[in-house]
Design a protein around this motif. Structure first.
Motif, short mmCIF file in Angstrom:
data_model
loop_
_atom_site.label_atom_id
_atom_site.label_comp_id
_atom_site.label_asym_id
_atom_site.label_seq_id
_atom_site.Cartn_x
_atom_site.Cartn_y
_atom_site.Cartn_z
N THR A 66 0.85 -1.21 0.00
CA THR A 66 0.00 0.00 0.00
C THR A 66 0.88 1.25 0.00
O THR A 66 1.58 1.51 -0.97
CB THR A 66 -0.97 -0.05 1.20
N GLY A 67 0.81 2.03 1.06
CA GLY A 67 1.62 3.26 1.18
C GLY A 67 1.82 3.50 2.66
O GLY A 67 1.74 2.57 3.46
N GLY A 68 2.03 4.74 3.06
CA GLY A 68 2.17 5.07 4.48
C GLY A 68 0.83 4.86 5.19
O GLY A 68 -0.23 4.96 4.57
N SER A 70 -0.88 6.66 7.04
CA SER A 70 -1.82 7.78 7.10
C SER A 70 -2.36 8.14 5.71
O SER A 70 -3.16 9.06 5.58
CB SER A 70 -1.16 9.00 7.74
N GLY A 71 -1.98 7.41 4.67
CA GLY A 71 -2.49 7.68 3.32
C GLY A 71 -3.80 6.97 3.05
O GLY A 71 -4.41 6.38 3.96
N VAL A 72 -4.24 7.04 1.81
CA VAL A 72 -5.47 6.37 1.40
C VAL A 72 -5.17 4.94 0.91
O VAL A 72 -6.01 4.06 1.01
CB VAL A 72 -6.21 7.21 0.31
N TYR A 73 -3.95 4.70 0.39
CA TYR A 73 -3.63 3.35 -0.11
C TYR A 73 -3.76 2.30 1.00
O TYR A 73 -4.15 1.18 0.74
CB TYR A 73 -2.19 3.29 -0.64
N TYR A 74 -3.35 2.69 2.21
CA TYR A 74 -3.34 1.70 3.29
C TYR A 74 -4.76 1.20 3.60
O TYR A 74 -5.00 -0.02 3.52
CB TYR A 74 -2.66 2.31 4.53
N THR A 100 3.97 0.52 2.95
CA THR A 100 5.21 0.61 2.14
C THR A 100 5.53 2.06 1.81
O THR A 100 4.78 2.97 2.17
CB THR A 100 5.07 -0.15 0.80
N GLY A 101 6.57 2.23 1.01
CA GLY A 101 6.97 3.57 0.57
C GLY A 101 6.12 4.12 -0.57
O GLY A 101 6.31 5.26 -0.98
N GLY A 102 5.19 3.32 -1.14
CA GLY A 102 4.28 3.82 -2.17
C GLY A 102 4.45 3.15 -3.52
O GLY A 102 5.03 2.05 -3.64
N SER A 103 3.93 3.81 -4.55
CA SER A 103 3.79 3.25 -5.90
C SER A 103 5.02 2.56 -6.47
O SER A 103 4.95 1.43 -6.95
CB SER A 103 3.43 4.36 -6.89
N ALA A 120 -0.68 1.27 -7.09
CA ALA A 120 0.29 2.15 -7.76
C ALA A 120 -0.44 3.17 -8.62
O ALA A 120 -1.48 2.87 -9.21
CB ALA A 120 1.23 1.34 -8.63
N GLN A 121 0.09 4.37 -8.68
CA GLN A 121 -0.48 5.40 -9.53
C GLN A 121 -0.44 4.95 -10.99
O GLN A 121 0.51 4.31 -11.43
CB GLN A 121 0.32 6.70 -9.38
N ALA A 122 -1.46 5.36 -11.76
CA ALA A 122 -1.55 4.98 -13.17
C ALA A 122 -0.33 5.46 -13.96
O ALA A 122 0.14 4.78 -14.87
CB ALA A 122 -2.83 5.53 -13.78
N PRO A 152 -9.48 8.40 -7.83
CA PRO A 152 -8.60 9.43 -8.40
C PRO A 152 -7.69 10.02 -7.31
O PRO A 152 -8.10 10.12 -6.15
CB PRO A 152 -9.57 10.50 -8.92
N GLU A 153 -6.50 10.39 -7.69
CA GLU A 153 -5.56 11.05 -6.76
C GLU A 153 -5.17 12.40 -7.35
O GLU A 153 -4.97 12.52 -8.56
CB GLU A 153 -4.30 10.22 -6.59
N THR A 154 -5.03 13.38 -6.48
CA THR A 154 -4.66 14.72 -6.93
C THR A 154 -3.30 15.08 -6.37
O THR A 154 -3.00 14.80 -5.19
CB THR A 154 -5.72 15.74 -6.45
N GLY A 182 10.61 6.07 -3.24
CA GLY A 182 9.70 4.97 -3.61
C GLY A 182 8.28 5.41 -3.86
O GLY A 182 7.42 4.61 -4.23
N SER A 183 8.02 6.69 -3.66
CA SER A 183 6.63 7.17 -3.73
C SER A 183 6.22 7.55 -5.14
O SER A 183 7.07 7.78 -6.02
CB SER A 183 6.47 8.41 -2.83
N GLY A 184 4.91 7.67 -5.33
CA GLY A 184 4.40 8.15 -6.60
C GLY A 184 4.67 9.64 -6.78
O GLY A 184 5.02 10.11 -7.87
N GLN A 185 4.53 10.40 -5.69
CA GLN A 185 4.61 11.87 -5.79
C GLN A 185 6.00 12.37 -6.17
O GLN A 185 6.15 13.52 -6.60
CB GLN A 185 4.12 12.56 -4.52
N PHE A 226 4.58 18.15 -1.33
CA PHE A 226 3.72 17.56 -2.36
C PHE A 226 3.26 16.19 -1.87
O PHE A 226 4.08 15.43 -1.32
CB PHE A 226 4.49 17.35 -3.66
N TYR A 227 2.00 15.87 -2.13
CA TYR A 227 1.48 14.54 -1.77
C TYR A 227 0.43 14.18 -2.81
O TYR A 227 -0.58 14.89 -2.94
CB TYR A 227 0.87 14.60 -0.37
N THR A 228 0.68 13.14 -3.57
CA THR A 228 -0.31 12.69 -4.55
C THR A 228 -1.22 11.71 -3.83
O THR A 228 -0.81 10.58 -3.51
CB THR A 228 0.38 12.02 -5.75
N1 GLU Z 1 0.16 8.18 -4.30
C1 GLU Z 1 1.09 7.88 -3.24
C2 GLU Z 1 2.22 7.03 -3.77
O1 GLU Z 1 2.09 6.43 -4.80
C3 GLU Z 1 0.42 7.17 -2.06
C4 GLU Z 1 -0.82 7.81 -1.56
C5 GLU Z 1 -1.52 7.06 -0.47
O2 GLU Z 1 -0.88 6.35 0.32
O3 GLU Z 1 -2.76 7.16 -0.42
O4 GLU Z 1 3.23 6.91 -3.17
#
Ligand code: GLU
Length: 355
Positions: A66-68, A70-74, A100-103, A120-122, A152-154, A182-185, A226-228
């Motif tokens: 997933t991600g951190g 406190s994110g939405v991925y988790y 995890t560290g993200g995307s 993972a981000q598209a 969707p992520e912004t 390791g992140s998407g942002q 920045f945070y996607t």
């Molecule tokens: N978009 C972020 C990434 O790929 C993660 C966002 C989230 O954890 O919700 O690293």
């Protein structure tokens, strides 16, 4: 994040999962926050394994990166795991999530076989498949498979209100978190800066995880980050209610982004979600991507079929677990996928007439 804050967040996530699951009629006995897990679920069977080859006896363990926390991925990964675990009698699959560290981390771990699924981000899925950005040296990642897309992520630029930052161009010479590698942002922030006429040398760049950036911004050791991320986001809500007033800064006048990078789309953040933030009107303009679920061609079709089927056949219960899922539709969840669709997912889409 301090140990006590981490504990509070972890307890809150677990409580929220338990509440949601009691609504779904079962408890997340297999869910865990952080582990090296996944090895037990790694199978040598190829993607040719029959889609209905459910085994009696030893359960199959699958881990979703997933991600951190406190994110939405988790919680999004937890929602997927819950749907599969509710049918443990049918599939004999035990799904867990890993912070995890993200995307970028997730895509690499899925390809290596350390995780069976990852969010993972598209844009990162596109780059891995085509061998660009972080995958430039290793080339196209041929094992990567798409399952479905999610919320969707912004690309969200958060600044201390006292910094006076009102536009992305105001980041010049400021201490700015562009995201952990390791992140998407990480790449999204570089693309945004470039489109605004800035480069890395123009800012004091920091590369930490979003949870740490939030703490640093609150402590005054960072001007912006920045945070996607999907919205509403618990992490953005937390900082918007924190002791240092923050502003979500628009990222506008960056049209070259959409010309250079076909995976970015204009996007806006609904400010009704964040009443504590500095008044920025009803919406803040930026750009974004979709979150997607990815896997590897090495993961058996039976497992990917089960995950896809349980999410799609119970879509309303799935959506109810995560506010950022509110706009999901079955057809929309087949968009934004650039890797080949895994054959286990494709089998479900054919059966459901979604192709
Ligand atoms: N978009 C972020 C990434 O790929 C993660 C966002 C989230 O954890 O919700 O690293």
């Amino acid at each position: 994040m301090t140990a006590s804050v981490r504990t509070i967040v972890a307890v809150a996530v677990l409580l929220a999962s338990a509440l949601l699951l009691s609504a779904c009629g079962d408890a997340p006995k297999e869910e865990r926050a952080e582990s090296g897990g996944g090895a037990a679920g790694r199978e040598t069977a190829s993607a040719e394994a029959p889609a209905d080859a459910y085994k009696a006896g030893e359960p199959t363990f699958v881990t979703i990166g997933t991600g951190g926390i406190s994110g939405v991925y988790y919680p999004a990964g937890g929602a997927i795991a819950n749907m599969v675990n509710l049918k443990r009698d049918k599939y004999n699959i035990r799904a867990t999530v890993e912070a995890t560290g993200g995307s970028v981390f997730n895509i690499n771990a899925v390809i290596a076989g350390d995780l069976q699924f990852g969010i993972a981000q598209a844009d990162r899925q596109f780059q891995a498949v085509h061998g660009i950005a972080e995958w430039q040296e290793r080339g196209p990642q041929k094992k990567l498979r798409a399952v479905f897309s999610l919320h969707p992520e912004t690309v969200t630029l958060v600044a201390g209100e006292d910094t006076g930052i009102r536009d992305i161009r105001d980041l010049k010479d400021r201490r700015v978190n562009i995201g952990n590698p390791g992140s998407g942002q990480h790449q999204n922030s570089l693309d945004a800066l470039n489109a605004a006429g800035l480069d890395l040398g123009d800012i004091q760049a920091v590369e930490v995880k979003a949870t740490e950036a939030i703490e640093m911004l609150e402590a005054g050791t960072l001007d912006a980050f920045f945070y996607t991320v999907g919205h509403p986001s618990a992490a953005i809500l937390k900082i918007a209610r924190g002791k240092r007033k923050v502003r979500i800064v628009p990222i506008v006048g960056v049209d070259t982004l959409f010309v250079l990078h076909p995976y970015y789309v204009p996007s806006s953040i609904n400010m009704h979600y964040y009443p504590g933030a500095a008044d920025a009107g009803t919406a803040v303009e930026s750009f974004g991507v979709k979150a997607t679920l990815v896997t590897s061609s090495d993961v058996p079709a039976s497992i990917v079929y089960a995950v896809t089927r349980e999410v799609f056949e119970n879509l309303e219960a799935f959506k109810a677990q995560q506010p950022a899922f509110a706009g999901l539709t079955k057809m929309g969840m087949l968009q934004g996928l650039s890797a080949p669709i895994h054959q286990g997912a494709a089998r479900y889409y054919r059966e459901a007439g979604l192709e």
